[in-house]
Design an enzyme around this catalytic site. Structure first.
Site, short mmCIF file in Angstrom:
data_model
loop_
_atom_site.label_atom_id
_atom_site.label_comp_id
_atom_site.label_asym_id
_atom_site.label_seq_id
_atom_site.Cartn_x
_atom_site.Cartn_y
_atom_site.Cartn_z
N ASP A 1 -14.03 -20.88 -10.78
CA ASP A 1 -12.62 -20.97 -10.38
C ASP A 1 -11.75 -21.28 -11.60
O ASP A 1 -11.28 -22.40 -11.76
CB ASP A 1 -12.52 -22.08 -9.31
CG ASP A 1 -11.12 -22.27 -8.77
OD1 ASP A 1 -10.30 -21.36 -8.89
OD2 ASP A 1 -10.87 -23.36 -8.21
N ARG B 1 -14.38 -33.00 -1.08
CA ARG B 1 -14.65 -34.41 -0.82
C ARG B 1 -15.40 -34.74 0.46
O ARG B 1 -16.23 -35.67 0.44
CB ARG B 1 -13.34 -35.21 -0.93
CG ARG B 1 -12.90 -35.34 -2.39
CD ARG B 1 -11.44 -35.68 -2.53
NE ARG B 1 -10.62 -34.54 -2.16
CZ ARG B 1 -9.29 -34.55 -2.20
NH1 ARG B 1 -8.65 -35.63 -2.59
NH2 ARG B 1 -8.62 -33.47 -1.85
N LYS C 1 -18.63 -24.41 -6.37
CA LYS C 1 -17.44 -23.99 -7.13
C LYS C 1 -17.29 -24.84 -8.39
O LYS C 1 -17.26 -26.06 -8.32
CB LYS C 1 -16.18 -24.14 -6.26
CG LYS C 1 -14.90 -23.73 -6.98
CD LYS C 1 -13.72 -23.67 -6.03
CE LYS C 1 -12.97 -24.96 -5.86
NZ LYS C 1 -12.19 -25.39 -7.02
N LYS D 1 -9.10 -19.17 -12.57
CA LYS D 1 -7.74 -18.65 -12.31
C LYS D 1 -7.10 -18.08 -13.58
O LYS D 1 -6.05 -18.55 -14.03
CB LYS D 1 -6.84 -19.74 -11.74
CG LYS D 1 -7.32 -20.35 -10.44
CD LYS D 1 -6.28 -21.30 -9.86
CE LYS D 1 -6.75 -21.98 -8.59
NZ LYS D 1 -7.77 -23.02 -8.79
N THR E 1 -0.94 -23.57 -3.35
CA THR E 1 -0.44 -24.34 -2.19
C THR E 1 0.35 -25.57 -2.63
O THR E 1 1.04 -26.18 -1.83
CB THR E 1 -1.62 -24.80 -1.28
OG1 THR E 1 -2.63 -25.33 -2.12
CG2 THR E 1 -2.14 -23.66 -0.46
N ASP F 1 -3.05 -14.12 -18.07
CA ASP F 1 -2.70 -13.90 -19.48
C ASP F 1 -2.35 -12.43 -19.63
O ASP F 1 -2.20 -11.73 -18.62
CB ASP F 1 -3.91 -14.30 -20.36
CG ASP F 1 -3.49 -14.82 -21.73
OD1 ASP F 1 -2.67 -14.14 -22.39
OD2 ASP F 1 -3.99 -15.87 -22.14
O1 C5P Z 1 -11.88 -32.14 -1.75
P1 C5P Z 1 -11.23 -30.94 -1.16
O2 C5P Z 1 -11.99 -30.35 0.02
O3 C5P Z 1 -9.78 -31.17 -0.82
O4 C5P Z 1 -11.31 -29.85 -2.35
C1 C5P Z 1 -10.75 -28.60 -2.21
C2 C5P Z 1 -10.98 -27.80 -3.45
O5 C5P Z 1 -10.23 -26.59 -3.33
C3 C5P Z 1 -10.50 -28.45 -4.74
O6 C5P Z 1 -11.34 -27.96 -5.80
C4 C5P Z 1 -9.09 -27.93 -4.90
O7 C5P Z 1 -8.67 -27.87 -6.23
C5 C5P Z 1 -9.25 -26.52 -4.35
N1 C5P Z 1 -8.03 -25.91 -3.87
C6 C5P Z 1 -7.23 -26.47 -2.89
N2 C5P Z 1 -6.10 -25.81 -2.48
C7 C5P Z 1 -5.80 -24.63 -3.01
C8 C5P Z 1 -6.59 -24.04 -3.98
C9 C5P Z 1 -7.73 -24.72 -4.40
O8 C5P Z 1 -7.51 -27.54 -2.38
N3 C5P Z 1 -4.75 -24.00 -2.56
#
Ligand code: C5P
Length: 236
Positions: free
Chosen positions: A59, A209, A32, A61, A118, A64
């Site tokens: 991603d 992560r 992503k 998003k 979220t 507009d």
């Molecule tokens: O490191 P982690 O597993 O928390 O990363 C989750 C990814 O998903 C990040 O790129 C974060 O911006 C994205 N994301 C999220 N919650 C959302 C939408 C996107 O954690 N509701």
């Protein structure tokens, strides 16, 4: 091999992103690319990742006026990405324009919508004049996305099941907030394990992560696949 794990490349520059990609295996994950990385590294990085065999979820998003979003989606599709997204709160006309833009590109990426971020609370919604309960509002936006011809939504794994039930089992659900049983939560609060999320109706798992910060990212990715297989076999 079809992989339902999407690794979030939350990096500031191409070098770090390419380094991680070189440690991963495109048969085990998709990647992503979000706003930060795309802003610094642009379409060239997307092309480099794809030429290494990775499918890319762009991603960005988009949100507009319909004409602008339609053109942006067409341009994104022409990059050959596997998936791209828009904000459902841009409304039906905007999402229909997005659909038309993608269709015009001659490519067939999945086009999905973000419903309610979220990070938003009920108070945040009230602040912008939306007084509907948050879950109901998210479901309403998912329904609008479906009616506009989009392929699915980004949602919490906790909601994947109810979205599929309310809309269609073929409506794609892409779920972040995934943590293997042994991983740290970082700043995520409502998390779910990969196996449980798939059981709950998630089609694709966005994981950052737990893989990107691991000592050995490939081992971490393989361990997640193993955790999923073990769980699936236990439930046969
Ligand atoms: O490191 P982690 O597993 O928390 O990363 C989750 C990814 O998903 C990040 O790129 C974060 O911006 C994205 N994301 C999220 N919650 C959302 C939408 C996107 O954690 N509701």
């Amino acid at each position: 091999m079809h992989s339902n794990i999407v690794v979030a490349l939350d990096y500031a520059d191409a070098q770090d992103a390419l380094q991680l990609a070189s440690e991963l295996d495109p048969s085990l994950c998709k990647l992503k690319v979000g706003k930060e990385l795309f802003t610094t590294a642009g379409p060239h990085l997307v092309e480099q990742l794809q030429s290494r065999g990775f499918q890319v979820f762009l991603d960005l998003k988009f949100h507009d006026i319909p004409n602008t979003v339609g053109k942006a989606c067409e341009a994104a599709s022409r990059l050959g990405v596997w998936m791209l997204n828009v904000h459902a709160s841009g409304g039906s006309a905007m999402m229909q324009a997005a659909r038309e833009g993608v269709d015009k590109s001659g490519q067939e990426p999945l086009l999905i919508a973000v419903t309610v971020l979220t990070s938003m609370t009920q108070e945040n919604l009230t602040e912008i004049g939306i007084h509907t309960p948050l879950q109901q509002h998210a479901l309403h936006l998912a329904d609008l996305a479906h009616q506009a011809g989009l392929d699915g939504v980004v949602c919490s794994a906790h909601e994947a099941n109810s979205i599929k039930k309310a809309i269609s089992k073929d409506f794609v659900t892409v779920t972040p907030g995934i943590r293997p049983a042994s991983a740290s939560l970082d700043d995520q609060s409502r998390v779910m394990t990969p196996a449980r999320a798939l059981q709950m109706g998630a089609d694709y798992l966005v994981i950052g992560r737990p893989i990107t910060q691991a000592e050995n990212p490939l081992l971490a990715l393989q361990a997640i696949h193993q955790e999923i297989r073990t769980h699936v076999n236990q439930n046969d």
